[in-house]
Design an enzyme around this catalytic site. Structure first.
Site, PDB file in Angstrom:
ATOM      1  N   VAL A  16       0.816  -1.020   0.151  1.00 55.10           N
ATOM      2  CA  VAL A  16      -0.015  -0.062  -0.121  1.00 55.10           C
ATOM      3  C   VAL A  16       0.703   1.135  -0.013  1.00 55.10           C
ATOM      4  CG1 VAL A  16      -1.834   1.095   1.277  1.00 55.10           C
ATOM      5  CG2 VAL A  16      -1.930  -1.248   1.078  1.00 55.10           C
ATOM      6  N   GLY A 135     -10.435  -2.283   0.799  1.00 51.23           N
ATOM      7  CA  GLY A 135      -9.662  -1.794  -0.122  1.00 51.23           C
ATOM      8  C   GLY A 135     -10.162  -0.480  -0.707  1.00 51.23           C
ATOM      9  N   LYS A 206     -12.580  -6.722   9.794  1.00 51.44           N
ATOM     10  CA  LYS A 206     -13.253  -5.611   8.995  1.00 51.44           C
ATOM     11  C   LYS A 206     -14.816  -5.451   9.318  1.00 51.44           C
ATOM     12  CE  LYS A 206     -10.175  -6.417   5.321  1.00 51.44           C
ATOM     13  NZ  LYS A 206      -9.630  -7.463   3.827  1.00 51.44           N
TER      14      LYS A 206
END
Lengths: 429, 429
Positions: A16, A135, A206
């Site tokens: 990332v 994402g 998440k």
């Protein structure tokens, strides 16, 4: 808080971080809300490690905490990862220094989100984490901002691209879990230690974050019920398909008058349902609200490009000077949710039994289920070339989890049943 | 710009206005970003008209412009509708008074968005319009905020719920357009003058707004190519299904080196594609970006609950004090896009011919296509109980629109062809 130039410190130069540096080098004038984004410091585990981009001109910090606290940047981007250790220390240092923080760290937010939100709000600075979930697909912004005019009842979806890739390959290629996992590791789609992904823990991080945003509670990762895909056999994928389903790792959070139920389970989704159709590394999410109804969002859940784009969007949001609660309500009001006793939760189930090929077995199984109060919806027995036994598979009508578990215990003890029955939930979607 | 109390003036008390008043009466303490939302003035065409909620305690304004300019409110919500007239005058008055504006008015933003953005930005106040596109499904926020870290190549989807409802009913019920439209009008799903919806103009307003957000240009409604569903025959829906497609009203905006192509057309979507699966009044949108890849979002595109929730989310965004460009880049830099010549655009097509039932007809049609440079992909002739002629239907490989049109002109003049061939595009999705 608007500025002409935003000086950004980036800690962590993995996938990332590299994506973010590439993005800002492609878009040197990136100024989405007035101010221009300029990187004024980086930190990573190794300075000399070969990288596909040049960091020699960027001020280097061995210690991410020193970068976070440095007066030479106004905004701290944490891309180190991990719920504790340097990531947490650096984020705390940046917030304590009164700096906005952007992070992609799901473990950190799922496990320490409430205390970090309290710190950020006490300093009056944003703490943003769009890249932590799905994402490049903006699930966090949707729940945090777009849904404030609704009361969310449930969120459910596919939040781990690695598991979805493995399950899709098992289904389409007829290959076993271990085989596909090994290939995914070779291709870089799965970590060398795949536990976080295939064990369901990443998806649980998440969904814990999404539950907090949806229901206005503290992220309560410890209360999540977690089952991964490491026990999924190819046989179950094939039998589920014969019954009209695909097996997906579904993460869900449901709110009821009893509290909140946060779960990650391999689950059956009807083959024409969007969740069943979302294949490969896709992520997908259903959000059900009282007023809006049901919203579905689908997109790439990982990868340098999408995740870096999410970080860039968070940087833009910082630039706007927006002041709003980190989790949709002030951090001082955030409480862990009351977990619903999962044994009381109702749902349909898929059960697979391996039985001796002899008369009366089906009768014994179905009688035991009936006595336990489990009602059969569909039933399938297929011949297989397996001398060890014959698989029979069935789906049930909605039944309390405790009733189902008791029935499974009894069936497991029947003399004609060769192994403990396999249970998969049918997704409530 | 954060305040303890936000005093809100609401002009327009139709479906969305009523939804907003109901929402704020259900949530009297609605304070999503610190300040509390309180309605301090309303305006509508008739004060005395019976309504399912009480407005007798709210200050009343006969003139929405007076409400917009009144010092008794800090934020103006425009729910009147229409591209000009009182809606535009009121929004301008509010912006001129330095007030943030929230509107659900797609026609206003699509036709005058650039000049209103310039006014809003010169006054330093937000102009928000989430409810203008896809109702409660946050397409505007996604493009305006979540995608700033990407370069968008195309957006395409179903943006008009009325058309989608009509096409879905025609398909599932085997009923003609006029029949379903009349029923939709009876049920309140379609206006008594349905032109804006079924003519494709509403979808064109919405895709013009999304194109502006996606590509950083001024909304350029005048350049949109628009075809509605009013010419869709049941026969085409049935034949498309035989070929594996559903007919949908697809609005799309594509950016290329030549410019931007904004179109609304009834189009064929492969039956397993999410756009084909999005039935009834659902809206759906694909966003394709260079970095993020493809994101799909689906949800309710209209209705009091969803649209009012979108307005409430915009009110929350105003409360945060965020300062960012109305259309993702400063209004002074917004230019109308360069339209791509649609005759040069490439695409696959569905063609339906009504021909005399006599030998040599298929040869004549297919030879004419071949001579014109149109390559056939699939072909279908089905017997029908229609003495006037026999329909034959085919799909083509990708071909320039000008080549296709020339071929259709030549075929229309063949003696064995009874009427001008029917052209439907195959969606580029």
């Amino acid at each position: 808080m608007t500025k002409d130039v935003w000086r950004i410190g980036v800690a962590g130069l993995g996938t990332v971080g590299a994506g973010l540096l590439n993005f800002l080098s492609d878009r040197p004038g990136f100024a989405p809300a007035g101010g221009q984004a300029v990187i004024t410091g980086v930190s990573a585990r190794s300075r000399s490690r070969p990288r596909p981009f040049d960091i020699s001109n960027l001020p280097w910090f061995d210690d991410p905490v020193a970068l976070a606290a440095s007066p030479d940047n106004d905004l701290f981007v944490e891309l180190i990862g991990g719920s504790d250790g340097p990531a947490k220390a650096a984020v705390e240092a940046a917030l304590n220094a009164g700096k906005p923080v952007v992070t992609a760290n799901k473990a950190l937010i799922a496990e320490h989100g409430a205390e970090l939100a309290l710190l950020a709000e006490s300093k009056g600075v944003p703490l943003l984490f769009e890249a932590a979930v799905m994402g490049g697909t903006p699930a966090v912004k949707m729940l945090r901002e777009a849904m404030v005019g609704d009361d969310i009842k449930s969120v459910a979806g596919i939040l781990n691209g690695t598991c979805n890739y493995i399950l899709t390959e098992m289904d389409s290629g007829g290959r076993a879990f271990a085989d596909v996992l090994a290939e995914a590791q070779r291709l870089g789609y799965a970590e060398s230690d795949p536990t976080m992904d295939v064990g369901g823990f990443d998806a649980a991080h998440k969904i814990s974050i999404l539950a907090a945003l949806a229901f206005g509670c503290a992220p309560t990762y410890a209360a999540a019920e977690i089952e991964g895909i490491d026990g999924i056999e190819l046989l179950d994928i094939k039998l589920a398909r014969d019954l009209g389903y695909r097996v997906k790792l579904v993460a869900s959070a449901d709110r009821s008058s009893d509290g909140v139920l946060v779960r990650v389970h391999p689950s059956l989704a009807p083959i024409n349902h969007p969740l069943a159709q979302a294949g490969g590394a896709l992520n997908a999410l259903f959000i059900e609200g009282t007023r809006i109804g049901t919203i579905y969002i689908q997109g790439p859940g990982a990868g340098a490009g999408p995740t870096a784009a999410a970080v860039a969007a968070d940087i833009a949001d910082v630039m706007t000077g927006a002041v709003r609660p980190v989790f949709q309500r002030p951090a001082g009001e955030l409480k862990p949710f009351t977990p619903v006793d999962p044994s009381k939760s109702m749902g349909r189930a898929y059960l697979r039994f391996l039985v001796k090929d002899e008369p009366g077995v089906i009768a014994a199984v179905s009688e035991t289920l009936a006595e336990a109060g489990v009602s059969i919806e569909s039933f399938l027995q297929k011949p297989v070339e397996n001398a060890d036994g014959v698989p029979i598979v069935l789906t049930t009508h909605a039944v309390a989890e405790s009733v189902l578990t008791a029935a499974i215990d009894r069936i497991a003890n029947l003399p004609s049943v060769l192994e403990r029955p396999r249970l998969l939930r049918i997704a409530r979607i």
